[in-house]
Enzyme design. Sequence first.
Site, PDB file in Angstrom:
ATOM      1  N   ASN A  76     108.565 -28.987  22.380  1.00  0.00           N
ATOM      2  CA  ASN A  76     108.672 -28.912  23.966  1.00  0.00           C
ATOM      3  C   ASN A  76     108.004 -27.690  24.508  1.00  0.00           C
ATOM      4  O   ASN A  76     108.319 -26.725  24.340  1.00  0.00           O
ATOM      5  CB  ASN A  76     109.920 -28.957  24.308  1.00  0.00           C
ATOM      6  CG  ASN A  76     110.223 -29.530  26.081  1.00  0.00           C
ATOM      7  OD1 ASN A  76     109.477 -28.593  26.672  1.00  0.00           O
ATOM      8  ND2 ASN A  76     111.154 -30.301  26.095  1.00  0.00           N
ATOM      9  N   HIS A 126     108.577 -31.999  30.024  1.00  0.00           N
ATOM     10  CA  HIS A 126     109.530 -32.634  30.965  1.00  0.00           C
ATOM     11  C   HIS A 126     109.374 -32.234  32.444  1.00  0.00           C
ATOM     12  O   HIS A 126     109.658 -31.125  32.854  1.00  0.00           O
ATOM     13  CB  HIS A 126     110.827 -32.266  30.340  1.00  0.00           C
ATOM     14  CG  HIS A 126     111.923 -32.818  31.154  1.00  0.00           C
ATOM     15  ND1 HIS A 126     113.471 -33.127  30.718  1.00  0.00           N
ATOM     16  CD2 HIS A 126     112.170 -33.509  32.434  1.00  0.00           C
ATOM     17  CE1 HIS A 126     114.123 -33.699  31.522  1.00  0.00           C
ATOM     18  NE2 HIS A 126     113.360 -33.877  32.707  1.00  0.00           N
ATOM     19  N   ARG A 139     109.324 -31.821  36.213  1.00  0.00           N
ATOM     20  CA  ARG A 139     110.597 -32.095  37.335  1.00  0.00           C
ATOM     21  C   ARG A 139     110.208 -32.068  38.584  1.00  0.00           C
ATOM     22  O   ARG A 139     108.808 -31.623  38.933  1.00  0.00           O
ATOM     23  CB  ARG A 139     111.706 -30.906  36.987  1.00  0.00           C
ATOM     24  CG  ARG A 139     112.754 -31.184  35.732  1.00  0.00           C
ATOM     25  CD  ARG A 139     113.563 -30.029  35.829  1.00  0.00           C
ATOM     26  NE  ARG A 139     114.746 -30.522  34.709  1.00  0.00           N
ATOM     27  CZ  ARG A 139     114.784 -30.307  33.348  1.00  0.00           C
ATOM     28  NH1 ARG A 139     113.699 -29.500  32.956  1.00  0.00           N
ATOM     29  NH2 ARG A 139     115.699 -30.864  32.784  1.00  0.00           N
ATOM     30  N   HIS A 142     108.290 -25.688  36.091  1.00  0.00           N
ATOM     31  CA  HIS A 142     107.803 -25.213  34.932  1.00  0.00           C
ATOM     32  C   HIS A 142     106.488 -26.273  34.712  1.00  0.00           C
ATOM     33  O   HIS A 142     105.581 -25.735  35.132  1.00  0.00           O
ATOM     34  CB  HIS A 142     108.646 -25.375  33.418  1.00  0.00           C
ATOM     35  CG  HIS A 142     109.723 -26.408  33.452  1.00  0.00           C
ATOM     36  ND1 HIS A 142     109.592 -27.841  33.416  1.00  0.00           N
ATOM     37  CD2 HIS A 142     111.179 -26.385  33.620  1.00  0.00           C
ATOM     38  CE1 HIS A 142     110.528 -28.463  33.409  1.00  0.00           C
ATOM     39  NE2 HIS A 142     111.545 -27.611  33.491  1.00  0.00           N
ATOM     40  N   GLU A 197     109.193 -36.539  28.887  1.00  0.00           N
ATOM     41  CA  GLU A 197     110.547 -37.020  29.540  1.00  0.00           C
ATOM     42  C   GLU A 197     110.700 -36.650  30.766  1.00  0.00           C
ATOM     43  O   GLU A 197     110.038 -36.025  31.640  1.00  0.00           O
ATOM     44  CB  GLU A 197     111.422 -35.796  28.839  1.00  0.00           C
ATOM     45  CG  GLU A 197     111.687 -35.534  27.213  1.00  0.00           C
ATOM     46  CD  GLU A 197     112.217 -34.557  26.785  1.00  0.00           C
ATOM     47  OE1 GLU A 197     112.582 -34.484  25.725  1.00  0.00           O
ATOM     48  OE2 GLU A 197     112.696 -33.656  27.368  1.00  0.00           O
ATOM     49  N   THR A 236     119.079 -27.943  33.288  1.00  0.00           N
ATOM     50  CA  THR A 236     118.581 -28.599  32.144  1.00  0.00           C
ATOM     51  C   THR A 236     119.139 -29.548  31.995  1.00  0.00           C
ATOM     52  O   THR A 236     120.257 -29.820  32.493  1.00  0.00           O
ATOM     53  CB  THR A 236     118.612 -27.596  30.973  1.00  0.00           C
ATOM     54  OG1 THR A 236     118.067 -28.103  29.773  1.00  0.00           O
ATOM     55  CG2 THR A 236     120.139 -27.066  30.637  1.00  0.00           C
ATOM     56  N   HIS A 293     117.752 -30.896  22.017  1.00  0.00           N
ATOM     57  CA  HIS A 293     118.502 -30.051  23.068  1.00  0.00           C
ATOM     58  C   HIS A 293     119.244 -29.052  22.041  1.00  0.00           C
ATOM     59  O   HIS A 293     120.534 -29.438  21.486  1.00  0.00           O
ATOM     60  CB  HIS A 293     119.614 -30.799  23.953  1.00  0.00           C
ATOM     61  CG  HIS A 293     119.733 -29.903  25.144  1.00  0.00           C
ATOM     62  ND1 HIS A 293     119.233 -30.169  26.323  1.00  0.00           N
ATOM     63  CD2 HIS A 293     120.747 -28.874  25.569  1.00  0.00           C
ATOM     64  CE1 HIS A 293     119.518 -29.271  27.246  1.00  0.00           C
ATOM     65  NE2 HIS A 293     120.688 -28.532  26.603  1.00  0.00           N
ATOM     66  N   ASP A 294     118.726 -27.824  22.094  1.00  0.00           N
ATOM     67  CA  ASP A 294     119.501 -26.615  21.654  1.00  0.00           C
ATOM     68  C   ASP A 294     119.628 -26.691  19.791  1.00  0.00           C
ATOM     69  O   ASP A 294     119.959 -26.082  19.296  1.00  0.00           O
ATOM     70  CB  ASP A 294     120.887 -26.570  21.750  1.00  0.00           C
ATOM     71  CG  ASP A 294     121.016 -25.773  23.405  1.00  0.00           C
ATOM     72  OD1 ASP A 294     120.016 -25.590  23.671  1.00  0.00           O
ATOM     73  OD2 ASP A 294     121.951 -25.962  24.120  1.00  0.00           O
ATOM     74  N   GLY A 334     112.220 -27.260  22.043  1.00  0.00           N
ATOM     75  CA  GLY A 334     111.513 -26.309  22.959  1.00  0.00           C
ATOM     76  C   GLY A 334     111.876 -24.678  23.057  1.00  0.00           C
ATOM     77  O   GLY A 334     111.530 -23.872  22.370  1.00  0.00           O
ATOM     78  N   HIS A 335     113.133 -24.451  23.596  1.00  0.00           N
ATOM     79  CA  HIS A 335     113.611 -23.099  23.992  1.00  0.00           C
ATOM     80  C   HIS A 335     113.969 -22.354  22.627  1.00  0.00           C
ATOM     81  O   HIS A 335     113.263 -21.293  22.751  1.00  0.00           O
ATOM     82  CB  HIS A 335     115.147 -23.314  24.683  1.00  0.00           C
ATOM     83  CG  HIS A 335     115.663 -22.147  25.074  1.00  0.00           C
ATOM     84  ND1 HIS A 335     115.254 -21.457  26.585  1.00  0.00           N
ATOM     85  CD2 HIS A 335     116.459 -21.186  24.586  1.00  0.00           C
ATOM     86  CE1 HIS A 335     115.855 -20.573  26.310  1.00  0.00           C
ATOM     87  NE2 HIS A 335     116.869 -20.104  25.314  1.00  0.00           N
TER      88      HIS A 335
END
Length: 238
Positions: A7, A43, A45, A50, A70, A101, A191-192, A214-215
């Site tokens: 991501n 993703h 938004r 971003h 996404e 998020t 996610h995480d 991603g993060h």
Amino acid sequence: MTKLSVNINKIATIRNSRGGNTPNLLQVAQDAERFGAQGITVHPRPDERHIRYQDVYDLKPLLKTEFNIEGNPKIQKFVDLVLDVKPEQVTLVPDGDNQLTSDHGWDTIANKDYLTDIINTFKNAGIRTSIFVDPNLQMVKGAKETGADRIELYTEEYARLFYTEKEKVIQPFTAAAILAGELGLGVNAGHDLSLDNLKFFKEHVPNLLEVSIGHALICDALYLGLENTVQLYLRQLK
């Protein structure tokens, strides 16, 4: 084999913070592929804080692996974007307009009629569909009823409790993945997820086709370099 989809939202966040085109989002995506990633996730938004909608159009002809977009399909411009770009996969996420998020999965029972209609729209365009869900067996069953191809398990709770009670917190994810397999649903997750918790998750969640990260991956790359980081994540998925 479990695929790694990188991501790149955080790269876009850094770029947008100063204007201009540094870091170069398109180059990072291509580099991630070159270093071994089997997919790229974005993703976009509504506020484009971003990933910008133009980024999605710019990425499509450059990518050689799987493109996963996404977003919240209740936003019409997102639906229009996906139908225009035609990625390999669209992941439906129930985000609010100003949500920082993703923080929960779909209620696939309450939203069954809506999800069925929008999934049909995407599938008729030849796009694989995935629904973001919590590891709840009823929600997995509901996802099957919508006609989705896959679910994406929302893994924030797993990551949050991994260091203190990983043996307990993994259980609903294992059960959800087993049920999905029995129902003929593919299983993604995200996610995480990180270098610390990914291997344990992979070992205890059957039928895992893809993870979107991603993060944590981008943070690791600041210290370890992008090529090394992608290779380290791929190693966790073997």
